[in-house]
Design a protein around this motif. Structure first.
Motif, short mmCIF file in Angstrom:
data_model
loop_
_atom_site.label_atom_id
_atom_site.label_comp_id
_atom_site.label_asym_id
_atom_site.label_seq_id
_atom_site.Cartn_x
_atom_site.Cartn_y
_atom_site.Cartn_z
N SER A 21 7.59 -47.30 -19.84
CA SER A 21 8.40 -47.14 -18.64
C SER A 21 7.76 -46.11 -17.71
N GLY A 97 18.15 -47.50 -10.00
CA GLY A 97 17.33 -48.45 -10.76
C GLY A 97 17.11 -49.73 -9.96
N SER A 219 9.87 -41.32 -15.09
CA SER A 219 11.10 -42.14 -15.18
C SER A 219 12.34 -41.28 -15.42
N LEU A 224 17.36 -43.37 -17.03
CA LEU A 224 16.59 -44.28 -17.88
C LEU A 224 16.43 -43.67 -19.27
N THR A 227 19.47 -44.01 -21.25
CA THR A 227 19.59 -45.37 -21.78
C THR A 227 18.64 -45.58 -22.97
N TYR A 228 17.36 -45.24 -22.79
CA TYR A 228 16.40 -45.43 -23.89
C TYR A 228 16.73 -44.48 -25.05
N SER A 313 12.19 -51.55 -17.69
CA SER A 313 13.08 -50.39 -17.88
C SER A 313 13.99 -50.22 -16.66
N VAL A 317 18.45 -50.46 -17.02
CA VAL A 317 19.52 -49.48 -16.74
C VAL A 317 20.76 -50.16 -16.15
#
Ligand code: PFF
Length: 447
Positions: A21, A97, A219, A224, A227-228, A313, A317
Protein backbone atom coordinates in the motif's frame (compact mmCIF):
# COMPACT_ATOMS: atom_id res chain seq x y z
CA UNK A 1 -16.40 -10.51 14.88
CA UNK A 2 -12.75 -11.17 14.13
CA UNK A 3 -13.36 -14.61 12.73
CA UNK A 4 -15.42 -13.68 9.69
CA UNK A 5 -13.61 -10.43 8.97
CA UNK A 6 -10.41 -12.33 8.19
CA UNK A 7 -6.82 -11.98 9.22
CA UNK A 8 -3.54 -11.77 7.36
CA UNK A 9 -2.14 -15.22 6.67
CA UNK A 10 1.20 -14.39 8.25
CA UNK A 11 3.31 -11.56 9.57
CA UNK A 12 5.04 -11.37 6.22
CA UNK A 13 1.67 -11.20 4.53
CA UNK A 14 0.71 -8.16 6.56
CA UNK A 15 4.02 -6.38 6.13
CA UNK A 16 3.91 -7.03 2.39
CA UNK A 17 0.35 -5.82 2.03
CA UNK A 18 1.01 -2.69 4.08
CA UNK A 19 4.30 -2.01 2.33
CA UNK A 20 2.50 -2.69 -0.94
CA UNK A 21 0.00 0.00 0.00
CA UNK A 22 2.76 2.40 0.96
CA UNK A 23 5.00 1.77 -2.05
CA UNK A 24 3.41 2.98 -5.23
CA UNK A 25 3.18 5.96 -7.53
CA UNK A 26 3.84 8.10 -4.46
CA UNK A 27 7.41 6.88 -4.39
CA UNK A 28 8.28 6.72 -8.07
CA UNK A 29 6.11 9.42 -9.63
CA UNK A 30 5.14 11.88 -6.88
CA UNK A 31 8.27 11.94 -4.71
CA UNK A 32 10.74 12.92 -7.49
CA UNK A 33 8.58 15.68 -8.91
CA UNK A 34 7.86 17.16 -5.49
CA UNK A 35 11.58 17.07 -4.71
CA UNK A 36 12.16 18.79 -8.06
CA UNK A 37 9.57 21.49 -7.41
CA UNK A 38 10.85 22.14 -3.92
CA UNK A 39 14.50 22.68 -4.62
CA UNK A 40 16.07 19.24 -4.14
CA UNK A 41 18.20 17.95 -1.28
CA UNK A 42 16.96 20.26 1.50
CA UNK A 43 13.44 18.97 0.88
CA UNK A 44 14.70 15.38 1.02
CA UNK A 45 16.14 16.07 4.49
CA UNK A 46 12.91 17.57 5.79
CA UNK A 47 11.02 14.65 4.28
CA UNK A 48 13.16 12.00 5.97
CA UNK A 49 12.90 13.90 9.25
CA UNK A 50 9.08 13.83 9.04
CA UNK A 51 9.03 10.13 8.20
CA UNK A 52 11.06 9.31 11.31
CA UNK A 53 9.72 11.88 13.77
CA UNK A 54 6.05 11.95 12.76
CA UNK A 55 5.14 9.27 10.23
CA UNK A 56 6.54 6.29 12.08
CA UNK A 57 5.23 7.04 15.61
CA UNK A 58 1.89 8.03 14.09
CA UNK A 59 1.77 4.73 12.18
CA UNK A 60 2.04 2.84 15.49
CA UNK A 61 -1.06 4.70 16.65
CA UNK A 62 -3.23 3.84 13.63
CA UNK A 63 -2.15 0.19 13.71
CA UNK A 64 -2.80 -0.04 17.46
CA UNK A 65 -6.29 1.40 17.15
CA UNK A 66 -7.16 -0.93 14.28
CA UNK A 67 -5.87 -4.06 15.97
CA UNK A 68 -7.43 -3.17 19.28
CA UNK A 69 -11.01 -2.81 18.04
CA UNK A 70 -10.81 -4.71 14.72
CA UNK A 71 -12.96 -2.34 12.73
CA UNK A 72 -12.76 0.09 9.81
CA UNK A 73 -11.90 3.73 10.66
CA UNK A 74 -15.51 4.83 11.27
CA UNK A 75 -16.36 1.71 13.27
CA UNK A 76 -13.14 1.97 15.25
CA UNK A 77 -13.99 5.46 16.46
CA UNK A 78 -17.56 4.44 17.17
CA UNK A 79 -16.29 1.50 19.25
CA UNK A 80 -14.15 3.81 21.41
CA UNK A 81 -16.49 6.80 21.69
CA UNK A 82 -20.01 5.78 20.64
CA UNK A 83 -22.29 8.42 19.23
CA UNK A 84 -19.70 11.19 19.21
CA UNK A 85 -18.78 13.67 16.50
CA UNK A 86 -15.30 12.13 16.34
CA UNK A 87 -16.79 9.72 13.86
CA UNK A 88 -16.54 12.50 11.28
CA UNK A 89 -12.83 11.89 10.97
CA UNK A 90 -13.58 8.27 10.11
CA UNK A 91 -15.88 9.45 7.34
CA UNK A 92 -13.21 11.86 6.20
CA UNK A 93 -10.86 8.87 5.85
CA UNK A 94 -13.40 6.97 3.78
CA UNK A 95 -13.97 9.96 1.50
CA UNK A 96 -10.25 10.62 1.24
CA UNK A 97 -9.70 7.03 0.11
CA UNK A 98 -12.21 7.60 -2.69
CA UNK A 99 -10.75 10.99 -3.54
CA UNK A 100 -7.20 9.69 -3.81
CA UNK A 101 -8.28 6.59 -5.73
CA UNK A 102 -10.04 8.80 -8.27
CA UNK A 103 -6.95 10.66 -9.45
CA UNK A 104 -4.43 7.96 -8.58
CA UNK A 105 -6.21 5.54 -10.89
CA UNK A 106 -5.83 8.01 -13.75
CA UNK A 107 -2.06 8.10 -13.34
CA UNK A 108 -1.93 4.35 -12.86
CA UNK A 109 -3.69 4.16 -16.23
CA UNK A 110 -0.87 6.20 -17.77
CA UNK A 111 1.70 3.72 -16.49
CA UNK A 112 -0.21 0.90 -18.16
CA UNK A 113 -0.19 2.93 -21.37
CA UNK A 114 3.59 3.17 -21.15
CA UNK A 115 3.97 -0.61 -21.00
CA UNK A 116 2.46 -0.67 -24.47
CA UNK A 117 4.56 2.28 -25.63
CA UNK A 118 7.72 0.51 -24.55
CA UNK A 119 6.73 -2.65 -26.39
CA UNK A 120 6.16 -0.76 -29.63
CA UNK A 121 9.33 1.23 -29.04
CA UNK A 122 7.82 4.66 -29.44
CA UNK A 123 6.96 6.68 -26.32
CA UNK A 124 5.67 9.56 -28.44
CA UNK A 125 4.72 12.87 -26.88
CA UNK A 126 3.59 12.69 -23.25
CA UNK A 127 1.45 15.83 -23.40
CA UNK A 128 -0.45 14.49 -26.36
CA UNK A 129 -0.90 11.12 -24.72
CA UNK A 130 -2.43 12.41 -21.47
CA UNK A 131 -4.54 14.94 -23.37
CA UNK A 132 -6.27 12.25 -25.40
CA UNK A 133 -9.47 11.22 -23.61
CA UNK A 134 -9.98 8.20 -25.84
CA UNK A 135 -6.76 6.69 -24.52
CA UNK A 136 -6.64 7.78 -20.91
CA UNK A 137 -10.25 7.06 -19.96
CA UNK A 138 -10.21 3.42 -21.09
CA UNK A 139 -6.84 2.91 -19.37
CA UNK A 140 -8.22 4.45 -16.19
CA UNK A 141 -11.32 2.25 -16.40
CA UNK A 142 -9.15 -0.80 -16.97
CA UNK A 143 -7.11 -0.06 -13.87
CA UNK A 144 -10.14 0.47 -11.67
CA UNK A 145 -11.69 -2.77 -12.93
CA UNK A 146 -8.54 -4.79 -12.14
CA UNK A 147 -8.42 -3.20 -8.68
CA UNK A 148 -12.07 -4.06 -8.06
CA UNK A 149 -11.61 -7.64 -9.29
CA UNK A 150 -8.81 -8.22 -6.80
CA UNK A 151 -10.56 -6.56 -3.85
CA UNK A 152 -13.65 -8.55 -4.82
CA UNK A 153 -11.75 -11.84 -4.81
CA UNK A 154 -9.98 -11.25 -1.52
CA UNK A 155 -6.58 -9.80 -1.04
CA UNK A 156 -4.59 -12.57 0.57
CA UNK A 157 -4.55 -15.28 -2.10
CA UNK A 158 -3.57 -13.43 -5.22
CA UNK A 159 -1.99 -10.15 -4.50
CA UNK A 160 -0.10 -11.14 -1.36
CA UNK A 161 1.60 -13.96 -3.20
CA UNK A 162 2.31 -11.90 -6.30
CA UNK A 163 3.77 -8.96 -4.52
CA UNK A 164 6.18 -11.20 -2.65
CA UNK A 165 7.69 -12.15 -6.00
CA UNK A 166 7.32 -8.94 -7.97
CA UNK A 167 8.44 -6.38 -5.40
CA UNK A 168 11.93 -7.87 -4.98
CA UNK A 169 12.30 -7.86 -8.78
CA UNK A 170 11.30 -4.21 -8.80
CA UNK A 171 13.96 -3.49 -6.20
CA UNK A 172 16.70 -5.19 -8.22
CA UNK A 173 15.62 -3.38 -11.36
CA UNK A 174 15.83 -0.05 -9.54
CA UNK A 175 19.36 -0.86 -8.36
CA UNK A 176 20.37 -1.59 -11.96
CA UNK A 177 18.80 1.67 -13.18
CA UNK A 178 20.62 3.67 -10.50
CA UNK A 179 23.95 2.25 -11.61
CA UNK A 180 23.15 3.17 -15.20
CA UNK A 181 21.86 6.63 -14.38
CA UNK A 182 24.68 7.79 -12.11
CA UNK A 183 27.31 6.80 -14.68
CA UNK A 184 25.82 9.02 -17.43
CA UNK A 185 27.80 12.08 -18.52
CA UNK A 186 26.72 15.05 -16.45
CA UNK A 187 25.06 12.94 -13.73
CA UNK A 188 27.05 14.68 -10.93
CA UNK A 189 24.95 17.83 -11.20
CA UNK A 190 21.84 15.77 -10.57
CA UNK A 191 23.42 14.04 -7.62
CA UNK A 192 24.38 17.31 -5.99
CA UNK A 193 20.90 18.78 -6.60
CA UNK A 194 19.43 15.70 -4.95
CA UNK A 195 21.90 15.16 -2.13
CA UNK A 196 23.67 18.45 -1.23
CA UNK A 197 21.16 20.50 0.75
CA UNK A 198 20.77 24.25 0.41
CA UNK A 199 18.60 25.02 3.42
CA UNK A 200 17.76 28.51 2.21
CA UNK A 201 15.33 26.79 -0.15
CA UNK A 202 13.04 25.75 2.71
CA UNK A 203 9.77 27.65 2.99
CA UNK A 204 6.38 27.05 4.59
CA UNK A 205 5.12 25.51 1.39
CA UNK A 206 8.10 23.16 1.24
CA UNK A 207 7.48 22.00 4.78
CA UNK A 208 3.82 21.25 4.15
CA UNK A 209 4.73 19.48 0.93
CA UNK A 210 7.22 17.31 2.85
CA UNK A 211 4.70 16.48 5.55
CA UNK A 212 1.93 15.79 3.04
CA UNK A 213 4.24 13.60 1.00
CA UNK A 214 5.29 11.66 4.11
CA UNK A 215 1.67 10.88 4.97
CA UNK A 216 0.78 10.12 1.37
CA UNK A 217 3.73 7.85 0.81
CA UNK A 218 3.30 5.95 4.07
CA UNK A 219 -0.49 5.65 3.49
CA UNK A 220 -1.25 7.51 6.71
CA UNK A 221 -3.96 9.93 7.81
CA UNK A 222 -7.00 8.27 6.25
CA UNK A 223 -7.28 5.19 8.40
CA UNK A 224 -5.72 2.74 5.97
CA UNK A 225 -3.41 1.52 8.72
CA UNK A 226 -6.41 1.28 11.05
CA UNK A 227 -8.10 -0.94 8.47
CA UNK A 228 -5.02 -3.08 7.73
CA UNK A 229 -4.17 -3.15 11.44
CA UNK A 230 -7.62 -4.56 12.12
CA UNK A 231 -6.62 -7.77 10.33
CA UNK A 232 -3.39 -8.20 12.34
CA UNK A 233 -3.20 -10.82 15.07
CA UNK A 234 -2.35 -9.93 18.66
CA UNK A 235 0.81 -12.01 18.53
CA UNK A 236 2.44 -9.75 16.03
CA UNK A 237 4.97 -7.06 16.69
CA UNK A 238 3.49 -3.79 15.46
CA UNK A 239 6.69 -1.85 16.08
CA UNK A 240 9.00 -3.90 13.90
CA UNK A 241 6.29 -4.20 11.24
CA UNK A 242 5.89 -0.42 11.08
CA UNK A 243 9.64 0.10 11.00
CA UNK A 244 9.96 -2.27 8.05
CA UNK A 245 7.11 -0.59 6.19
CA UNK A 246 8.55 2.89 6.67
CA UNK A 247 12.06 1.73 5.85
CA UNK A 248 11.16 0.00 2.59
CA UNK A 249 8.92 2.86 1.57
CA UNK A 250 11.56 5.50 2.15
CA UNK A 251 14.27 3.41 0.55
CA UNK A 252 12.28 2.99 -2.65
CA UNK A 253 11.51 6.72 -2.85
CA UNK A 254 15.16 7.66 -2.33
CA UNK A 255 16.16 5.11 -4.96
CA UNK A 256 13.67 6.54 -7.44
CA UNK A 257 15.32 9.93 -7.00
CA UNK A 258 18.72 8.36 -7.63
CA UNK A 259 17.46 7.12 -10.98
CA UNK A 260 15.66 10.31 -12.00
CA UNK A 261 17.88 13.23 -11.01
CA UNK A 262 21.22 12.12 -12.46
CA UNK A 263 19.45 11.21 -15.72
CA UNK A 264 17.47 14.45 -15.73
CA UNK A 265 20.52 16.66 -15.35
CA UNK A 266 22.48 14.56 -17.83
CA UNK A 267 19.71 15.31 -20.36
CA UNK A 268 19.83 18.99 -19.48
CA UNK A 269 16.18 19.14 -18.41
CA UNK A 270 14.61 21.21 -15.63
CA UNK A 271 13.69 19.45 -12.37
CA UNK A 272 10.59 21.62 -12.04
CA UNK A 273 8.46 19.87 -14.64
CA UNK A 274 5.82 18.84 -12.09
CA UNK A 275 3.69 15.71 -12.46
CA UNK A 276 5.00 14.99 -15.95
CA UNK A 277 8.60 14.64 -14.76
CA UNK A 278 8.97 10.89 -14.47
CA UNK A 279 6.97 10.15 -17.61
CA UNK A 280 9.19 12.40 -19.68
CA UNK A 281 12.59 11.49 -18.22
CA UNK A 282 12.29 7.72 -17.88
CA UNK A 283 11.14 6.83 -21.40
CA UNK A 284 13.96 8.94 -22.80
CA UNK A 285 16.40 7.13 -20.55
CA UNK A 286 15.11 3.77 -21.77
CA UNK A 287 15.33 4.82 -25.40
CA UNK A 288 19.01 5.65 -25.18
CA UNK A 289 19.92 2.60 -23.11
CA UNK A 290 21.06 -0.57 -24.89
CA UNK A 291 18.15 -3.03 -24.61
CA UNK A 292 16.29 -0.24 -22.92
CA UNK A 293 12.86 -0.96 -24.34
CA UNK A 294 12.73 -4.35 -22.65
CA UNK A 295 13.97 -2.79 -19.42
CA UNK A 296 11.41 -0.02 -19.88
CA UNK A 297 8.52 -2.41 -20.46
CA UNK A 298 9.53 -4.41 -17.38
CA UNK A 299 9.84 -1.20 -15.38
CA UNK A 300 6.35 0.02 -16.26
CA UNK A 301 4.86 -3.43 -15.63
CA UNK A 302 6.37 -3.47 -12.14
CA UNK A 303 5.35 0.14 -11.51
CA UNK A 304 1.78 -0.76 -12.48
CA UNK A 305 1.86 -3.63 -10.00
CA UNK A 306 3.19 -1.28 -7.29
CA UNK A 307 0.35 1.10 -8.11
CA UNK A 308 -2.13 -1.77 -8.01
CA UNK A 309 -1.19 -2.81 -4.46
CA UNK A 310 -1.87 0.81 -3.50
CA UNK A 311 -5.19 1.21 -5.34
CA UNK A 312 -6.33 -2.03 -3.72
CA UNK A 313 -5.71 -0.49 -0.31
CA UNK A 314 -7.42 2.77 -1.31
CA UNK A 315 -10.52 0.85 -2.36
CA UNK A 316 -10.36 -1.38 0.71
CA UNK A 317 -10.97 1.49 3.17
CA UNK A 318 -14.39 2.60 1.85
CA UNK A 319 -15.33 -1.00 1.12
CA UNK A 320 -14.47 -2.15 4.66
CA UNK A 321 -16.57 0.70 6.00
CA UNK A 322 -19.67 -0.14 3.98
CA UNK A 323 -19.30 -3.89 4.60
CA UNK A 324 -18.84 -3.51 8.38
CA UNK A 325 -21.32 -0.74 9.06
CA UNK A 326 -24.07 -1.23 6.51
CA UNK A 327 -23.78 -5.00 6.50
CA UNK A 328 -23.89 -5.15 2.72
CA UNK A 329 -22.24 -7.94 0.78
CA UNK A 330 -18.61 -7.30 -0.05
CA UNK A 331 -19.08 -8.30 -3.67
CA UNK A 332 -21.74 -5.69 -4.42
CA UNK A 333 -20.08 -2.96 -2.42
CA UNK A 334 -16.77 -3.31 -4.27
CA UNK A 335 -18.34 -2.60 -7.64
CA UNK A 336 -20.46 0.30 -6.44
CA UNK A 337 -17.52 2.02 -4.74
CA UNK A 338 -15.24 1.37 -7.72
CA UNK A 339 -17.82 2.92 -10.03
CA UNK A 340 -18.12 6.01 -7.84
CA UNK A 341 -14.32 6.37 -7.85
CA UNK A 342 -14.36 6.09 -11.63
CA UNK A 343 -16.97 8.84 -12.02
CA UNK A 344 -15.13 11.05 -9.58
CA UNK A 345 -11.90 10.45 -11.53
CA UNK A 346 -13.26 11.49 -14.92
CA UNK A 347 -12.61 15.23 -14.42
CA UNK A 348 -9.03 14.41 -13.40
CA UNK A 349 -8.62 12.26 -16.50
CA UNK A 350 -9.84 15.18 -18.63
CA UNK A 351 -7.77 17.79 -16.84
CA UNK A 352 -4.49 17.24 -18.64
CA UNK A 353 -5.43 19.05 -21.81
CA UNK A 354 -8.53 17.17 -23.00
CA UNK A 355 -10.95 19.71 -21.56
CA UNK A 356 -10.08 23.37 -21.08
CA UNK A 357 -12.55 23.66 -18.21
CA UNK A 358 -11.04 20.87 -16.09
CA UNK A 359 -7.49 21.77 -17.11
CA UNK A 360 -7.81 25.29 -15.64
CA UNK A 361 -10.18 24.49 -12.83
CA UNK A 362 -8.46 26.48 -10.10
CA UNK A 363 -10.54 26.38 -6.92
CA UNK A 364 -7.41 26.21 -4.85
CA UNK A 365 -5.04 29.18 -5.03
CA UNK A 366 -2.05 28.90 -7.32
CA UNK A 367 0.44 29.23 -4.51
CA UNK A 368 -0.75 25.87 -3.18
CA UNK A 369 -1.42 23.75 -6.26
CA UNK A 370 -1.43 23.85 -10.06
CA UNK A 371 -4.75 24.75 -11.60
CA UNK A 372 -5.69 21.50 -13.32
CA UNK A 373 -8.31 19.41 -11.57
CA UNK A 374 -5.98 16.46 -10.98
CA UNK A 375 -3.42 18.61 -9.15
CA UNK A 376 -6.19 20.18 -7.12
CA UNK A 377 -7.53 16.77 -6.10
CA UNK A 378 -4.01 15.70 -5.26
CA UNK A 379 -3.65 18.74 -3.02
CA UNK A 380 -7.05 18.44 -1.31
CA UNK A 381 -7.02 14.70 -0.71
CA UNK A 382 -3.37 13.75 -1.09
CA UNK A 383 -1.90 16.50 1.10
CA UNK A 384 -4.40 18.49 3.11
CA UNK A 385 -6.89 15.80 4.02
CA UNK A 386 -4.22 13.33 5.12
CA UNK A 387 -2.42 15.89 7.27
CA UNK A 388 -5.68 17.09 8.76
CA UNK A 389 -6.89 13.52 9.30
CA UNK A 390 -3.65 12.63 11.06
CA UNK A 391 -3.99 15.74 13.22
CA UNK A 392 -7.46 14.79 14.42
CA UNK A 393 -6.68 11.09 14.74
CA UNK A 394 -3.57 11.73 16.81
CA UNK A 395 -5.67 13.80 19.22
CA UNK A 396 -8.36 11.15 19.24
CA UNK A 397 -5.90 8.35 19.96
CA UNK A 398 -3.70 10.34 22.36
CA UNK A 399 -6.46 12.00 24.40
CA UNK A 400 -9.88 10.49 23.79
CA UNK A 401 -9.02 6.80 23.57
CA UNK A 402 -6.00 7.47 25.77
CA UNK A 403 -2.32 7.20 24.92
CA UNK A 404 -1.94 4.67 27.72
CA UNK A 405 -4.36 2.18 26.12
CA UNK A 406 -2.78 2.73 22.74
CA UNK A 407 0.67 2.14 24.23
CA UNK A 408 -0.56 -1.07 25.91
CA UNK A 409 -1.82 -2.29 22.55
CA UNK A 410 1.50 -1.50 20.88
CA UNK A 411 3.33 -3.29 23.66
CA UNK A 412 1.26 -6.46 23.11
CA UNK A 413 3.58 -8.57 20.98
CA UNK A 414 6.40 -6.06 21.24
CA UNK A 415 7.72 -5.97 24.79
CA UNK A 416 10.77 -3.88 23.88
CA UNK A 417 8.39 -0.98 23.25
CA UNK A 418 8.23 -0.39 27.01
CA UNK A 419 11.59 1.40 26.79
CA UNK A 420 10.27 4.03 24.39
CA UNK A 421 6.77 4.13 25.81
CA UNK A 422 6.96 7.48 27.62
CA UNK A 423 8.57 9.16 24.63
CA UNK A 424 5.89 7.80 22.33
CA UNK A 425 3.11 9.01 24.62
CA UNK A 426 4.62 12.48 24.53
CA UNK A 427 4.88 12.33 20.75
CA UNK A 428 1.31 11.24 20.09
CA UNK A 429 -0.24 13.67 22.59
CA UNK A 430 1.86 16.76 22.03
CA UNK A 431 4.59 16.69 19.44
CA UNK A 432 2.69 15.24 16.48
CA UNK A 433 -0.56 17.24 16.76
CA UNK A 434 1.25 20.50 17.52
CA UNK A 435 3.63 20.20 14.58
CA UNK A 436 0.82 19.30 12.18
CA UNK A 437 -1.32 22.14 13.52
CA UNK A 438 1.45 24.70 12.99
CA UNK A 439 2.02 23.50 9.48
CA UNK A 440 -1.70 23.71 8.68
CA UNK A 441 -1.91 27.25 10.06
CA UNK A 442 1.00 28.20 7.95
CA UNK A 443 -0.76 26.76 4.94
CA UNK A 444 -3.59 29.24 5.38
CA UNK A 445 -1.11 32.04 5.58
CA UNK A 446 -1.66 32.63 9.31
CA UNK A 447 2.02 33.30 9.95
N1 PFF B 1 1.05 5.28 -0.37
C1 PFF B 1 0.59 5.21 -1.73
C2 PFF B 1 1.73 5.67 -2.63
O1 PFF B 1 2.73 6.21 -2.14
O2 PFF B 1 1.63 5.50 -3.84
C3 PFF B 1 -0.67 6.02 -1.95
C4 PFF B 1 -1.69 5.81 -0.87
C5 PFF B 1 -2.25 4.55 -0.69
C6 PFF B 1 -2.04 6.84 0.00
C7 PFF B 1 -3.15 4.31 0.36
C8 PFF B 1 -2.92 6.63 1.03
C9 PFF B 1 -3.47 5.35 1.21
F1 PFF B 1 -4.28 5.15 2.20
Amino acid sequence: MAAHRGEWSSKLGFVFAAAGSAIGLGNIWRFPYIVGENGGAAFVFVYVFFVIAIGLPYMFAELALGRSVQRNPVGAIEAIKPGSAWKAVGYLGVITGLGILSFYGVIAGWTVGYIYKMFVGNPGNFGQFIGDPLTVIPLFAFFIIITALIVHGGVSGGIEKWSKILMPIFFILLVGLIVYSVTLDGAEKGLSFYLMPDFSKISGKTILAALGQAFFSLSLGMGLMITYGSYVSKKENLVTSAVYIALFDTLIAIMAGLVIFPALFAMGKSPEAGPTLVFVVLPELFLQMPGGLIVGALFFILLSVAALTSTISLLEVPVAYVVDEMKMSRKTVVWIVAFVAFLLGLPSALSQGASAYWSHFGWIPKRLASQDFLSQMSFIFGDFSLAFGAFVLSIFIGWVWGAKYAADEIETGSSAFSKGRQLWIFMIRYFIPVIIFLILLNLFGIF
